[in-house]
Design an enzyme around this catalytic site. Structure first.
Site: not given
Ligand code: APR
Length: 229
Positions: A55, A85, A103, A171
């Site tokens: 990563r 995050q 994080h 999310s």
């Molecule tokens: N623009 C805006 N939003 C986007 C895009 C984009 N191009 N592509 C994806 N998304 C949105 C998705 O729809 C989703 O709602 O970004 C969000 C990503 O969600 P996650 O993958 O759950 O990431 P995150 O919310 O940052 O996770 C929180 O979980 O695993 C742990 O420590 C990790 O910091 C992370 C935490």
């Protein structure tokens, strides 16, 4: 006017960094518990180090996108606090100067015994046998599941004081950050940007779109209103 932006993996998606959930997510088909917990590191440190080295190499190859740049550009007109995050350094590389990594940061390593002993990892991997000054194995300076989230009080203070609050690329499925959006009670404008969203928090405007499309116009509008204030 106090401006706060809360970001998640989605803001870095258009820079080529995978998100965790949804299409192409890092946790798809993988149990996070096997890669992002202290127990996983104790059980198989090489596998965990490999995951984060992989990563980190992606972060080095990635560049800040229009969303990161727009948030940093707004800071030229007005103070902007970023609560992220994300463990990548794309906000800083875009020019943001007030960034709280709740994080942790993948571009840092730390002693596996003493969290305060940190080592920058700009261009190298963490290998088994790489030791901190206290003689303990180095590990990524990221917050694993079950570990304490950082900068909680500072982040909540900023969010509670915000007059304008943007949430982008998350999310909202991981606590305690998911709950923080409910603390922006002073903000006259609360916006959440994501291409899909399970539930829109009360009093938020949901903009269904991508960070690169939707963040720049909001930042420009907020810059104009900041100048008018
Ligand atoms: N623009 C805006 N939003 C986007 C895009 C984009 N191009 N592509 C994806 N998304 C949105 C998705 O729809 C989703 O709602 O970004 C969000 C990503 O969600 P996650 O993958 O759950 O990431 P995150 O919310 O940052 O996770 C929180 O979980 O695993 C742990 O420590 C990790 O910091 C992370 C935490």
């Amino acid at each position: 006017m106090k401006i706060v932006v809360l970001t998640g993996a989605g803001i870095s998606a258009e820079s080529g960094l995978p998100t965790f959930r949804g299409a192409g997510g890092l946790w798809n088909g993988v149990r996070a518990e096997t890669l992002a917990t202290p127990e996983a590191f104790a059980d198989n440190p090489q596998r965990v180090l490999d995951f984060y080295n992989f990563r980190r190499a992606m972060v080095r190859e990635a560049a800040p996108n229009a969303a990161h740049q727009a948030i940093a550009a707004l800071e030229r007109h007005h103070p902007v606090s970023v609560v992220t995050q994300n463990v990548d350094n794309l906000h800083e590389r875009a020019g943001s100067t007030d960034v709280l990594h709740v994080h942790g940061e993948i571009m840092l390593a730390r002693s596996s015994r003493n969290p305060g002993l940190k080592v920058p990892m700009q261009d190298q991997d963490i290998r088994l046998g790489d030791l901190a000054d206290d003689g303990a194995q180095l590990r990524p300076d990221v917050v694993w599941f079950g570990e304490a989230v950082r900068h909680i009080d500072e982040s909540l203070d900023r969010i509670r004081e915000a007059d304008r609050f943007l949430v982008v690329g998350t999310s909202l499925q991981v606590w305690p950050v998911a709950d923080w959006v409910h603390h922006a009670t002073r903000a006259g404008e609360r916006v959440i940007i994501a291409p899909e969203l399970r539930t829109c928090p009360d009093h938020f405007e949901w903009i269904c779109g991508t960070a690169c499309d939707e963040v720049p116009p909001i930042m420009s509008r907020w810059a104009r209103s900041a100048l008018a204030d």
